[in-house]
Scaffold this motif. Structure first.
Motif, PDB file in Angstrom:
ATOM      1  N   MET A 161      51.621  49.247  33.308  1.00 51.78           N
ATOM      2  CA  MET A 161      50.967  48.286  32.466  1.00 51.78           C
ATOM      3  C   MET A 161      50.735  46.960  33.193  1.00 51.78           C
ATOM      4  N   ILE A 162      51.733  46.505  33.950  1.00 49.34           N
ATOM      5  CA  ILE A 162      51.611  45.251  34.684  1.00 49.34           C
ATOM      6  C   ILE A 162      50.532  45.403  35.763  1.00 49.34           C
ATOM      7  N   LYS A 163      50.489  46.579  36.398  1.00 53.57           N
ATOM      8  CA  LYS A 163      49.486  46.813  37.430  1.00 53.57           C
ATOM      9  C   LYS A 163      48.089  46.784  36.822  1.00 53.57           C
ATOM     10  N   LEU A 164      47.912  47.362  35.654  1.00 52.65           N
ATOM     11  CA  LEU A 164      46.622  47.356  34.967  1.00 52.65           C
ATOM     12  C   LEU A 164      46.221  45.936  34.589  1.00 52.65           C
ATOM     13  N   LEU A 165      47.150  45.153  34.105  1.00 55.34           N
ATOM     14  CA  LEU A 165      46.891  43.760  33.747  1.00 55.34           C
ATOM     15  C   LEU A 165      46.540  42.933  34.981  1.00 55.34           C
ATOM     16  N   THR A 166      47.229  43.164  36.081  1.00 53.13           N
ATOM     17  CA  THR A 166      46.941  42.457  37.328  1.00 53.13           C
ATOM     18  C   THR A 166      45.540  42.799  37.835  1.00 53.13           C
ATOM     19  N   ASN A 167      45.168  44.063  37.772  1.00 50.68           N
ATOM     20  CA  ASN A 167      43.822  44.475  38.189  1.00 50.68           C
ATOM     21  C   ASN A 167      42.762  43.840  37.301  1.00 50.68           C
ATOM     22  N   TYR A 168      43.002  43.815  35.995  1.00 48.79           N
ATOM     23  CA  TYR A 168      42.061  43.218  35.047  1.00 48.79           C
ATOM     24  C   TYR A 168      41.874  41.719  35.332  1.00 48.79           C
ATOM     25  N   ILE A 169      42.946  41.010  35.575  1.00 51.31           N
ATOM     26  CA  ILE A 169      42.868  39.570  35.879  1.00 51.31           C
ATOM     27  C   ILE A 169      42.149  39.346  37.212  1.00 51.31           C
ATOM     28  N   SER A 170      42.442  40.156  38.205  1.00 49.84           N
ATOM     29  CA  SER A 170      41.786  40.016  39.517  1.00 49.84           C
ATOM     30  C   SER A 170      40.289  40.247  39.405  1.00 49.84           C
ATOM     31  N   ILE A 171      39.878  41.272  38.669  1.00 49.31           N
ATOM     32  CA  ILE A 171      38.448  41.555  38.499  1.00 49.31           C
ATOM     33  C   ILE A 171      37.778  40.430  37.723  1.00 49.31           C
ATOM     34  N   THR A 172      38.431  39.915  36.709  1.00 49.78           N
ATOM     35  CA  THR A 172      37.877  38.813  35.913  1.00 49.78           C
ATOM     36  C   THR A 172      37.693  37.561  36.774  1.00 49.78           C
ATOM     37  N   ILE A 173      38.662  37.241  37.588  1.00 46.99           N
ATOM     38  CA  ILE A 173      38.559  36.069  38.469  1.00 46.99           C
ATOM     39  C   ILE A 173      37.447  36.266  39.494  1.00 46.99           C
ATOM     40  N   ALA A 174      37.348  37.453  40.071  1.00 42.54           N
ATOM     41  CA  ALA A 174      36.303  37.730  41.068  1.00 42.54           C
ATOM     42  C   ALA A 174      34.911  37.609  40.453  1.00 42.54           C
ATOM     43  N   VAL A 175      34.718  38.156  39.261  1.00 45.32           N
ATOM     44  CA  VAL A 175      33.419  38.062  38.578  1.00 45.32           C
ATOM     45  C   VAL A 175      33.110  36.602  38.256  1.00 45.32           C
ATOM     46  N   PHE A 176      34.079  35.873  37.741  1.00 49.45           N
ATOM     47  CA  PHE A 176      33.868  34.468  37.397  1.00 49.45           C
ATOM     48  C   PHE A 176      33.486  33.642  38.630  1.00 49.45           C
ATOM     49  N   MET A 177      34.184  33.850  39.741  1.00 48.81           N
ATOM     50  CA  MET A 177      33.889  33.092  40.968  1.00 48.81           C
ATOM     51  C   MET A 177      32.525  33.458  41.529  1.00 48.81           C
ATOM     52  N   THR A 178      32.150  34.713  41.439  1.00 46.47           N
ATOM     53  CA  THR A 178      30.851  35.145  41.945  1.00 46.47           C
ATOM     54  C   THR A 178      29.722  34.532  41.132  1.00 46.47           C
ATOM     55  N   LEU A 179      29.830  34.542  39.836  1.00 52.32           N
ATOM     56  CA  LEU A 179      28.760  34.026  38.987  1.00 52.32           C
ATOM     57  C   LEU A 179      28.697  32.501  38.982  1.00 52.32           C
ATOM     58  N   SER A 180      29.818  31.841  39.122  1.00 56.55           N
ATOM     59  CA  SER A 180      29.809  30.378  39.058  1.00 56.55           C
ATOM     60  C   SER A 180      29.490  29.725  40.397  1.00 56.55           C
ATOM     61  N   SER A 181      29.521  30.456  41.486  1.00 58.07           N
ATOM     62  CA  SER A 181      29.295  29.844  42.797  1.00 58.07           C
ATOM     63  C   SER A 181      27.824  29.721  43.158  1.00 58.07           C
ATOM     64  N   CYS A 182      26.931  30.176  42.324  1.00 56.16           N
ATOM     65  CA  CYS A 182      25.507  30.170  42.661  1.00 56.16           C
ATOM     66  C   CYS A 182      24.737  29.075  41.945  1.00 56.16           C
ATOM     67  N   GLU A 183      25.372  27.995  41.586  1.00 55.00           N
ATOM     68  CA  GLU A 183      24.664  26.895  40.959  1.00 55.00           C
ATOM     69  C   GLU A 183      23.721  26.245  41.966  1.00 55.00           C
ATOM     70  N   ASN A 184      22.573  25.800  41.507  1.00 55.83           N
ATOM     71  CA  ASN A 184      21.621  25.140  42.397  1.00 55.83           C
ATOM     72  C   ASN A 184      22.172  23.822  42.919  1.00 55.83           C
ATOM     73  N   SER A 185      22.886  23.092  42.092  1.00 50.76           N
ATOM     74  CA  SER A 185      23.409  21.803  42.537  1.00 50.76           C
ATOM     75  C   SER A 185      24.440  21.978  43.644  1.00 50.76           C
ATOM     76  N   PHE A 186      25.123  23.081  43.635  1.00 47.35           N
ATOM     77  CA  PHE A 186      26.109  23.345  44.681  1.00 47.35           C
ATOM     78  C   PHE A 186      25.428  23.663  46.008  1.00 47.35           C
ATOM     79  N   LEU A 187      24.276  24.316  45.956  1.00 45.25           N
ATOM     80  CA  LEU A 187      23.591  24.744  47.170  1.00 45.25           C
ATOM     81  C   LEU A 187      22.699  23.666  47.781  1.00 45.25           C
TER      82      LEU A 187
END
Length: 163
Positions: free
Chosen positions: A1-27
């Motif tokens: 269960m802990i491993k599943l929760l850790t994987n879920y959090i890791s995937i959520t963080i990776a998706v969030f960082m990927t989508l939020s890093s493409c702002e025009n103001s940042f580039l």
């Protein structure tokens, strides 16, 4: 269960960082260390600084070793020290390249100022001052073309600024 929760959090963080890093103001990049001709030569102080810079290029040209060696060596106006004798003037010495580059760098700066004065309405710059700056830039450009023509003969004559 802990491993599943850790994987879920890791995937959520990776998706969030990927989508939020493409702002025009940042580039968008702002180069604070380089003068861009499109912005700089739109004010009276920018034009004045540009023309003053042309005189700095003249001072550099006439105090540089390559200009003395290209223009005065091997003439009756120059007496070399006994230890060195006359220098050979060929592309291997670097004087030819430095002479050529110094002339065309200055010519391009003149072209940039001439283009700005002819094509941009500059706030706070009177017509008489604009004509004076234009005449000074045209003269300095012609002066460097004269040096090139005397040294090399038929040379390229760009009349528009290059980037």
């Amino acid at each position: 269960m802990i491993k599943l929760l850790t994987n879920y959090i890791s995937i959520t963080i990776a998706v969030f960082m990927t989508l939020s890093s493409c702002e025009n103001s940042f580039l968008n990049e702002n180069n604070y260390n380089k003068i861009v001709p499109g912005d700089y030569y739109t004010t009276a102080s920018g034009i004045k600084s540009g023309v003053n810079g042309l005189y700095g290029r003249l001072r550099y040209f006439y105090t540089a070793e390559f200009a003395v060696n290209m223009c005065e060596n091997n003439t009756d106006m120059f007496v070399p020290p006994m230890s060195t004798g006359y220098m050979r003037m060929d592309p291997n010495t670097g004087y030819v390249r430095d002479f050529w580059n110094a002339c065309y760098i200055t010519i391009n700066q003149c072209n940039t100022i001439i283009d700005a004065l002819r094509n941009t309405k500059i706030e706070g710059l009177s017509d008489s001052l604009s004509n004076r700056y234009l005449a000074e830039s045209l003269f300095i450009r012609a002066h460097f073309f004269d040096h090139l023509a005397k040294q090399f003969g038929d040379v390229p004559m760009p009349l528009k600024p290059t980037v």
